[in-house]
Design a protein around this motif. Structure first.
Motif, PDB file in Angstrom:
ATOM      1  N   MET A 104      60.558  66.926 -10.541  1.00 25.07           N
ATOM      2  CA  MET A 104      61.882  66.967 -11.149  1.00 25.07           C
ATOM      3  C   MET A 104      62.926  66.349 -10.229  1.00 25.07           C
ATOM      4  O   MET A 104      63.792  65.577 -10.669  1.00 25.07           O
ATOM      5  CB  MET A 104      62.270  68.405 -11.497  1.00 25.07           C
ATOM      6  CG  MET A 104      61.549  68.969 -12.698  1.00 25.07           C
ATOM      7  SD  MET A 104      61.931  68.075 -14.229  1.00 25.07           S
ATOM      8  CE  MET A 104      63.684  68.374 -14.399  1.00 25.07           C
ATOM      9  N   TRP A 105      62.850  66.660  -8.952  1.00 22.25           N
ATOM     10  CA  TRP A 105      63.807  66.076  -8.006  1.00 22.25           C
ATOM     11  C   TRP A 105      63.544  64.589  -7.795  1.00 22.25           C
ATOM     12  O   TRP A 105      64.485  63.804  -7.583  1.00 22.25           O
ATOM     13  CB  TRP A 105      63.795  66.853  -6.697  1.00 22.25           C
ATOM     14  CG  TRP A 105      64.639  68.081  -6.775  1.00 22.25           C
ATOM     15  CD1 TRP A 105      64.227  69.380  -6.898  1.00 22.25           C
ATOM     16  CD2 TRP A 105      66.073  68.118  -6.783  1.00 22.25           C
ATOM     17  NE1 TRP A 105      65.313  70.229  -6.964  1.00 22.25           N
ATOM     18  CE2 TRP A 105      66.458  69.479  -6.898  1.00 22.25           C
ATOM     19  CE3 TRP A 105      67.071  67.145  -6.694  1.00 22.25           C
ATOM     20  CZ2 TRP A 105      67.794  69.885  -6.932  1.00 22.25           C
ATOM     21  CZ3 TRP A 105      68.407  67.540  -6.729  1.00 22.25           C
ATOM     22  CH2 TRP A 105      68.748  68.893  -6.842  1.00 22.25           C
ATOM     23  N   ASP A 106      62.298  64.174  -7.862  1.00 23.04           N
ATOM     24  CA  ASP A 106      62.007  62.742  -7.792  1.00 23.04           C
ATOM     25  C   ASP A 106      62.696  62.008  -8.945  1.00 23.04           C
ATOM     26  O   ASP A 106      63.274  60.924  -8.764  1.00 23.04           O
ATOM     27  CB  ASP A 106      60.504  62.496  -7.852  1.00 23.04           C
ATOM     28  CG  ASP A 106      59.781  62.901  -6.574  1.00 23.04           C
ATOM     29  OD1 ASP A 106      60.462  63.148  -5.561  1.00 23.04           O
ATOM     30  OD2 ASP A 106      58.528  62.970  -6.598  1.00 23.04           O
ATOM     31  N   ALA A 107      62.634  62.602 -10.136  1.00 24.88           N
ATOM     32  CA  ALA A 107      63.273  61.984 -11.297  1.00 24.88           C
ATOM     33  C   ALA A 107      64.797  61.980 -11.158  1.00 24.88           C
ATOM     34  O   ALA A 107      65.458  60.996 -11.503  1.00 24.88           O
ATOM     35  CB  ALA A 107      62.854  62.707 -12.571  1.00 24.88           C
ATOM     36  N   ARG A 108      65.351  63.079 -10.650  1.00 26.98           N
ATOM     37  CA  ARG A 108      66.811  63.167 -10.515  1.00 26.98           C
ATOM     38  C   ARG A 108      67.374  62.138  -9.537  1.00 26.98           C
ATOM     39  O   ARG A 108      68.567  61.830  -9.587  1.00 26.98           O
ATOM     40  CB  ARG A 108      67.201  64.571 -10.054  1.00 26.98           C
ATOM     41  CG  ARG A 108      66.979  65.656 -11.094  1.00 26.98           C
ATOM     42  CD  ARG A 108      67.232  67.033 -10.499  1.00 26.98           C
ATOM     43  NE  ARG A 108      66.940  68.082 -11.473  1.00 26.98           N
ATOM     44  CZ  ARG A 108      66.308  69.217 -11.199  1.00 26.98           C
ATOM     45  NH1 ARG A 108      65.902  69.461  -9.944  1.00 26.98           N
ATOM     46  NH2 ARG A 108      66.091  70.101 -12.133  1.00 26.98           N
ATOM     47  N   THR A 109      66.543  61.640  -8.649  1.00 25.33           N
ATOM     48  CA  THR A 109      67.009  60.658  -7.676  1.00 25.33           C
ATOM     49  C   THR A 109      66.571  59.234  -8.026  1.00 25.33           C
ATOM     50  O   THR A 109      66.699  58.328  -7.195  1.00 25.33           O
ATOM     51  CB  THR A 109      66.518  61.021  -6.262  1.00 25.33           C
ATOM     52  OG1 THR A 109      65.094  61.195  -6.276  1.00 25.33           O
ATOM     53  CG2 THR A 109      67.174  62.311  -5.783  1.00 25.33           C
ATOM     54  N   GLU A 110      66.078  59.037  -9.245  1.00 22.46           N
ATOM     55  CA  GLU A 110      65.766  57.680  -9.695  1.00 22.46           C
ATOM     56  C   GLU A 110      67.063  56.856  -9.743  1.00 22.46           C
ATOM     57  O   GLU A 110      68.036  57.251 -10.404  1.00 22.46           O
ATOM     58  CB  GLU A 110      65.126  57.703 -11.084  1.00 22.46           C
ATOM     59  CG  GLU A 110      63.694  58.198 -11.122  1.00 22.46           C
ATOM     60  CD  GLU A 110      62.706  57.151 -10.633  1.00 22.46           C
ATOM     61  OE1 GLU A 110      63.116  55.981 -10.400  1.00 22.46           O
ATOM     62  OE2 GLU A 110      61.521  57.513 -10.469  1.00 22.46           O
ATOM     63  N   PRO A 111      67.108  55.703  -9.078  1.00 21.41           N
ATOM     64  CA  PRO A 111      68.347  54.905  -9.031  1.00 21.41           C
ATOM     65  C   PRO A 111      68.894  54.542 -10.412  1.00 21.41           C
ATOM     66  O   PRO A 111      70.106  54.558 -10.630  1.00 21.41           O
ATOM     67  CB  PRO A 111      67.928  53.656  -8.250  1.00 21.41           C
ATOM     68  CG  PRO A 111      66.767  54.103  -7.411  1.00 21.41           C
ATOM     69  CD  PRO A 111      66.042  55.118  -8.254  1.00 21.41           C
ATOM     70  N   GLY A 112      68.001  54.220 -11.353  1.00 25.63           N
ATOM     71  CA  GLY A 112      68.466  53.830 -12.682  1.00 25.63           C
ATOM     72  C   GLY A 112      69.152  54.958 -13.424  1.00 25.63           C
ATOM     73  O   GLY A 112      70.093  54.720 -14.200  1.00 25.63           O
ATOM     74  N   THR A 123      82.111  57.369 -10.236  1.00 27.35           N
ATOM     75  CA  THR A 123      81.950  57.836  -8.856  1.00 27.35           C
ATOM     76  C   THR A 123      80.478  58.033  -8.557  1.00 27.35           C
ATOM     77  O   THR A 123      79.677  58.323  -9.453  1.00 27.35           O
ATOM     78  CB  THR A 123      82.710  59.155  -8.622  1.00 27.35           C
ATOM     79  OG1 THR A 123      82.520  59.579  -7.265  1.00 27.35           O
ATOM     80  CG2 THR A 123      82.220  60.257  -9.547  1.00 27.35           C
ATOM     81  N   LYS A 124      80.108  57.875  -7.285  1.00 31.46           N
ATOM     82  CA  LYS A 124      78.757  58.183  -6.828  1.00 31.46           C
ATOM     83  C   LYS A 124      78.638  59.626  -6.358  1.00 31.46           C
ATOM     84  O   LYS A 124      77.529  60.113  -6.126  1.00 31.46           O
ATOM     85  CB  LYS A 124      78.365  57.234  -5.685  1.00 31.46           C
ATOM     86  CG  LYS A 124      78.205  55.779  -6.095  1.00 31.46           C
ATOM     87  CD  LYS A 124      77.812  54.933  -4.900  1.00 31.46           C
ATOM     88  CE  LYS A 124      77.626  53.468  -5.289  1.00 31.46           C
ATOM     89  NZ  LYS A 124      76.459  53.272  -6.182  1.00 31.46           N
ATOM     90  N   GLU A 125      79.757  60.308  -6.215  1.00 29.11           N
ATOM     91  CA  GLU A 125      79.761  61.663  -5.662  1.00 29.11           C
ATOM     92  C   GLU A 125      79.532  62.680  -6.784  1.00 29.11           C
ATOM     93  O   GLU A 125      80.451  63.283  -7.321  1.00 29.11           O
ATOM     94  CB  GLU A 125      81.069  61.923  -4.919  1.00 29.11           C
ATOM     95  CG  GLU A 125      81.243  60.995  -3.724  1.00 29.11           C
ATOM     96  CD  GLU A 125      82.485  61.283  -2.920  1.00 29.11           C
ATOM     97  OE1 GLU A 125      83.260  62.197  -3.295  1.00 29.11           O
ATOM     98  OE2 GLU A 125      82.694  60.594  -1.895  1.00 29.11           O
ATOM     99  N   LEU A 126      78.254  62.857  -7.109  1.00 26.89           N
ATOM    100  CA  LEU A 126      77.845  63.671  -8.250  1.00 26.89           C
ATOM    101  C   LEU A 126      77.110  64.931  -7.811  1.00 26.89           C
ATOM    102  O   LEU A 126      76.578  65.006  -6.704  1.00 26.89           O
ATOM    103  CB  LEU A 126      76.928  62.857  -9.170  1.00 26.89           C
ATOM    104  CG  LEU A 126      77.465  61.523  -9.696  1.00 26.89           C
ATOM    105  CD1 LEU A 126      76.345  60.745 -10.376  1.00 26.89           C
ATOM    106  CD2 LEU A 126      78.622  61.745 -10.656  1.00 26.89           C
ATOM    107  N   ASP A 329      68.982  63.664   2.267  1.00 31.30           N
ATOM    108  CA  ASP A 329      70.437  63.717   2.266  1.00 31.30           C
ATOM    109  C   ASP A 329      70.969  63.644   0.838  1.00 31.30           C
ATOM    110  O   ASP A 329      71.887  64.393   0.468  1.00 31.30           O
ATOM    111  CB  ASP A 329      70.997  62.560   3.109  1.00 31.30           C
ATOM    112  CG  ASP A 329      72.505  62.648   3.296  1.00 31.30           C
ATOM    113  OD1 ASP A 329      72.959  63.607   3.951  1.00 31.30           O
ATOM    114  OD2 ASP A 329      73.223  61.764   2.789  1.00 31.30           O
ATOM    115  N   LEU A 330      70.399  62.769   0.011  1.00 30.06           N
ATOM    116  CA  LEU A 330      70.859  62.629  -1.370  1.00 30.06           C
ATOM    117  C   LEU A 330      70.618  63.900  -2.164  1.00 30.06           C
ATOM    118  O   LEU A 330      71.507  64.373  -2.894  1.00 30.06           O
ATOM    119  CB  LEU A 330      70.148  61.448  -2.042  1.00 30.06           C
ATOM    120  CG  LEU A 330      70.454  61.232  -3.534  1.00 30.06           C
ATOM    121  CD1 LEU A 330      71.947  61.044  -3.766  1.00 30.06           C
ATOM    122  CD2 LEU A 330      69.661  60.049  -4.079  1.00 30.06           C
TER     123      LEU A 330
END
Length: 340
Positions: A104-112, A123-126, A329-330
C-alpha cells in the motif's frame, strides 16, 4: 477538536490564488484530466502505472488475502464466501493493519499518482489517507449488492475539500463491478443542500453521530439530480488507471458479476497545510501503531479500534502488517510524522 469545529472546517487554509481558481474551475481550461474532474465530478487518468506493475500489486494483495489461511482457493469459486475470508465491509478491507502493508505504501509513493494530486492542489506538500483496499470476488452468493448512494462530504462544508481516488489493478468493464457515480452531481452540491435534506437511514441505523462527512441519499434525491441533467454511470477502467472523484459526488460501489477479481487500492491526498496540528499529531501516532483512518487525509482522523466479532477480539486481528513499509523521508512526510 470539538464536533462543531470538525463540521464547519473548510479549506480556508488554501492559498487565496488556489481558492479563486477552484471557484472558477468549471470555466477554466486546464488541458488535462482536471477539465473532466471539475465539470463532471470525476476523471479517469489512464496508465498511471504500467499494466504489468498493476498485476504485481494485485498479486501482492491477493497473497495478503490468502495469508489468513482460511481455506480460500482462488481457483475454486466454491470457497469465495465469508467462511473463507477475513472480515470486510462490502469487500473493502480496512482492518488487520491492511492500510500499512508495504504494497500500500509502495503504491502511495508512485510518482504518477502523486503528480495527480500535486496538480490538483498546486503543492507537493501533501498528506495521505491510511485507507485500505477492495478485493471483490465475483459470483459470491453470500453478499447482497444493495445500492447505497452517498457522498463523503458534510453538507456544511463548502467547495472542494477532498478528492477521493483509487488505483485500479484489474480489468473493470460493465460486468466487473466498481464505482457507480452521479455524473455532474458535485457542482450541484451546494444547491442541493441549500434547503434542509433528511438523510436516508438504513435498516439497523445510520452512521455514528460523530461521523460527519457522510450523507446517504434517498431515491427522491437521485431523481432531483437526474431532473437537472445528471446521469448515474458505471466507471470502467483498465489495470494501471487511476480514478479520482470529488467527495461531493454521489457514488457507491457495485459487486463484480463477471470473471475478474475487482482489486483497487484507495488512495487520497490533501495539502498538509489544511490540517490542524492536533489532527496531524494523531495521524502520526496512528502511523506508528499501524492503525487506519478514513479517506480524509488531514481531518476526520478517527482512531480505529481493533476488530471485534461477537463482542470479542477477532482472533485474526493483527498488531502490525505482514510486511512493514520502509520509513523513507517521503513516507514519513506523507504520514505527517515529519514536517515538509
Amino acid at each position: 477538536m470539538s464536533a462543531t469545529q470538525i463540521q464547519t472546517y473548510t479549506t480556508t487554509k488554501e492559498d487565496p490564488g488556489l481558492l479563486k481558481l477552484y471557484q472558477n474551475a468549471a470555466a477554466t481550461q486546464f488541458g488535462d484530466w482536471r477539465d473532466d474532474f471539475f465539470k463532471n465530478g470525476y476523471a479517469v487518468i489512464k496508465n498511471v502505472i504500467m499494466p504489468e506493475k498493476a498485476k504485481s500489486y494485485q498479486d501482492r494483495a491477493l497473497d495478503w488475502l490468502l495469508s489468513f489461511d482460511l481455506g480460500l482457493d482462488l481457483k475454486d469459486t466454491s470457497t469465495w464466501n465469508q467462511k473463507h475470508l477475513p472480515k470486510s465491509f462490502k469487500s473493502m478491507y480496512h482492518s488487520y493493519c491492511s492500510g500499512h502493508e508495504k504494497f500500500m505504501w509502495d503504491a502511495r509513493t508512485e510518482p504518477g499518482i502523486l503528480k495527480i494530486y500535486e496538480d490538483l492542489w498546486g503543492t507537493k506538500e501533501l498528506v495521505v489517507s491510511f485507507d485500505g483496499f477492495n478485493i471483490g470476488l465475483p459470483k459470491r452468493t453470500d453478499v447482497e449488492g444493495t445500492p447505497w448512494p452517498h457522498c463523503d462530504q458534510a453538507p456544511s462544508r463548502k467547495g472542494l475539500a477532498c478528492a477521493q481516488g483509487f488505483l485500479n489493478l484489474a480489468p473493470s468493464g460493465p460486468k466487473d463491478g466498481g464505482l457507480l457515480l452521479m455524473k455532474g452531481s458535485a457542482p450541484l452540491f451546494e444547491e442541493f443542500f441549500s434547503e434542509p435534506r433528511e438523510m436516508f437511514t438504513p435498516p439497523g441505523g445510520g452512521p455514528p453521530k460523530d461521523f460527519l462527512d457522510l450523507f446517504l441519499f434517498k431515491q427522491e434525491h437521485l431523481d432531483w439530480f437526474r431532473d437537472r441533467g445528471c446521469e448515474l454511470i458505471k466507471v470502467d477502467c483498465g489495470p494501471g488507471d487511476f480514478v479520482i472523484w470529488d467527495s461531493r459526488t454521489m457514488h457507491y460501489a457495485a459487486f463484480p458479476e463477471g470473471e475478474e477479481i475487482r482489486t483497487v487500492f484507495y488512495i487520497c491526498y490533501t495539502p498538509r497545510a489544511f490540517g490542524e496540528q492536533e489532527q496531524m499529531d494523531l495521524k502520526a501516532r496512528l502511523f506508528e501503531t499501524y492503525r487506519g483512518t478514513t479517506h480524509w487525509p488531514h481531518c476526520n482522523i478517527r482512531t480505529s479500534e481493533p476488530l471485534m466479532v461477537d463482542g470479542k477480539l477477532d482472533p485474526m486481528e493483527r498488531l502490525e502488517p505482514l510486511e512493514k513499509p520502509e520509513r523513507t523521508d517521503l513516507i514519513l512526510k506523507l504520514a505527517a510524522v515529519k514536517a515538509w
